[in-house]
Enzyme design. Structure first.
Site, PDB file in Angstrom:
ATOM      1  N   HIS A 103       3.947   6.016   2.914  1.00  0.00           N
ATOM      2  CA  HIS A 103       3.996   4.875   1.992  1.00  0.00           C
ATOM      3  C   HIS A 103       2.612   4.261   1.778  1.00  0.00           C
ATOM      4  O   HIS A 103       2.377   3.569   0.784  1.00  0.00           O
ATOM      5  CB  HIS A 103       4.952   3.814   2.540  1.00  0.00           C
ATOM      6  CG  HIS A 103       5.759   3.144   1.470  1.00  0.00           C
ATOM      7  ND1 HIS A 103       5.261   2.859   0.224  1.00  0.00           N
ATOM      8  CD2 HIS A 103       7.047   2.701   1.466  1.00  0.00           C
ATOM      9  CE1 HIS A 103       6.193   2.259  -0.500  1.00  0.00           C
ATOM     10  NE2 HIS A 103       7.285   2.156   0.225  1.00  0.00           N
ATOM     11  N   ALA A 104       1.695   4.493   2.705  1.00  0.00           N
ATOM     12  CA  ALA A 104       0.334   3.987   2.519  1.00  0.00           C
ATOM     13  C   ALA A 104      -0.359   4.682   1.355  1.00  0.00           C
ATOM     14  O   ALA A 104      -1.337   4.163   0.814  1.00  0.00           O
ATOM     15  CB  ALA A 104      -0.493   4.192   3.790  1.00  0.00           C
TER      16      ALA A 104
END
Length: 469
Positions: free
Chosen positions: A138-139
């Site tokens: 998700h980063a």
């Protein structure tokens, strides 16, 4: 190294949230018509696309002593074979076997010493089909830019050919001393840049005042999530392993309900999820005289004429959030839809998402070592007052292909973190909304009840819509 290589506060927060139990990657499972292509062709296709997604050949470098946010750096040891993998299902190769494989793959944390993504080519599905499981931290990417990524990796034509992979040479990676020196320079520079931006905003005071009003209204609304929800098996400690189920509903059915009963497309979807959670709580002999509070991620990407603007190539997260309360106390599906519609209209008016984005942006003021600690504390506090997460991403409404094979279905995956044991992700593709439901393995053996409840909720709303017509 340039400052554009530094992760945003929101992107870095997904790294800080991750631990041995919370694995912060999103993903999807795409099912294609057969026969499966040669694995070497799939790998060559992915390699030919890497020039358009440079993050896929970069690793996260952390700054010594948390003096600054992490940065992206080219991976000098990048090996595509580690990221594009090949496997097959055991007989009979049905949906249940595929879901178990997805759950097992998603239960494994991504290796932070490598670029934060994997793709799995899965053969052995029934009817001669094959699948592609994607997994991205998700980063690196949010749901909307994830849809853009899907369009990048796949093709809109069954006749597309594999292009020759472009030459690539990694840039030199900064040393720890360079990382620390640059971070200190940014600490000095950042307040100046913020003041400069405020001065620029002052040149258009009317616009600035309106923006401040929106943020203020949103902050007032966000204060409501500080109240705890009733205790429930929906919340509690989670383990490292996951369960995964899915279902789907027709876009035409959702439009039929909207036309007859009102509400937005998203309202109808949330009403079906409300029915799902009501069914799950009742199956667990828990009271439904309550609401189920859900975090609803909202894209804050620029829009042109109501449409999300084209991707800028960075794949960075550009999301905020609203907090909705699913009215599981209401037995009548029409009443539930009306309650959801009214609430979502109020939330949009309250500018919760605007305030959430503003708070994330203000994180640039905080020294990164304090920001890292603050993000962990804030996440734990918020998740004690949130029961679940429901994310809805609009996908392409035209057929997509991989190596001449049409993508038939695609089911999204949402991670779990903190005290949240169940999450629901939705992705629309070519006339269908696909639901992917993630559950904690140790406490959510029954999440199939939630999936069945969503299907039943859609049927109930369709029944009411047809009667109204």
């Amino acid at each position: 190294m340039t400052t554009t290589d530094r992760l945003s506060p929101l992107d870095s927060s997904f790294l800080h949230l991750e631990n041995e139990f919370a694995h912060m990657h999103i993903g999807s499972t795409s099912i294609f018509e057969g026969p499966p292509p040669p694995f070497e062709d799939v790998r060559a296709l992915v390699e030919s696309k890497l020039i358009d997604i440079p993050r896929y050949r970069q690793v996260v470098r952390f700054v010594p002593m948390d003096l600054g946010r992490p940065v992206w750096a080219d991976d000098r040891h990048f090996n595509l074979e580690f990221h594009v993998r090949h496997t097959a299902l055991p007989l009979p190769g049905g949906r249940e076997e595929l879901r178990r494989l997805v759950a097992r793959i998603m239960s494994q944390q991504l290796d932070r010493s490598r670029p934060l993504w994997e793709m799995w080519v899965v053969e052995g599905l029934e009817d001669g089909h094959w699948a592609l499981i994607s997994k991205v931290h998700h980063a690196m990417v949010d749901g909307v830019s994830g849809a853009e990524l899907l369009s990048t990796v796949l093709d809109i034509s069954p006749d597309a050919t594999i292009a020759k992979a472009a030459e690539w040479a990694p840039r030199s990676s900064p040393s720890n001393i360079e990382l620390a020196t640059d971070a200190v320079a940014q600490l000095v520079k950042s307040p100046y840049e913020q003041v400069r931006a405020l001065r620029a905003a002052g040149r258009v005071p009317r616009q600035a005042i309106e923006q401040l009003k929106e943020v203020g209204a949103g902050l007032s609304s966000l204060a409501g999530i500080l109240s705890a929800t009733p205790e429930s098996t929906l919340n509690g400690p989670i383990g490292p392993h996951r369960r995964y189920v899915w279902t789907s509903v027709s876009v035409d059915d959702i439009k039929t309900v909207r036309a007859a009963l009102g509400g937005t497309f998203n309202d109808v979807v949330l009403a079906t999820i409300t029915r799902g959670f009501r069914s799950l709580l009742r199956a667990r002999d828990e009271s439904t005289d309550r609401v189920v509070r859900t975090l609803v991620p909202v894209s804050v990407r620029p829009r042109n004429d109501g449409e999300v603007a084209a991707g800028d190539g960075t794949m960075a997260n550009k999301v905020s959030a609203m907090f909705a309360e699913l009215p599981v106390m209401l037995d009548d599906p029409g009443d539930a839809l009306a309650a959801v519609s009214e609430q979502m209209a109020d939330l949009k008016e309250s500018k919760q998402a605007v305030a959430g984005e503003a708070l994330t942006s203000m994180a640039d003021f905080a020294p990164p070592m304090l920001l890292a600690l603050g993000e962990r504390v804030a996440a734990r506090a918020a998740q004690r007052n949130v029961n679940t997460v429901t994310t809805n991403v609009p996908g392409p409404q035209l057929p997509l292909y991989s190596l001449g094979r049409r993508m038939l279905e695609i089911f999204p995956f949402v991670p779990l973190a903190g005290q949240v044991r169940v999450g629901v992700a939705m992705f629309s593709y070519y006339g269908t909304v696909y639901f992917g439901i993630t559950g904690d393995y140790d406490t959510c053996e029954d999440i199939g009840v939630l999936s069945d409840g969503i299907e039943a909720g859609m049927e109930d709303l369709l029944h009411l819509a047809r009667a109204a017509s």
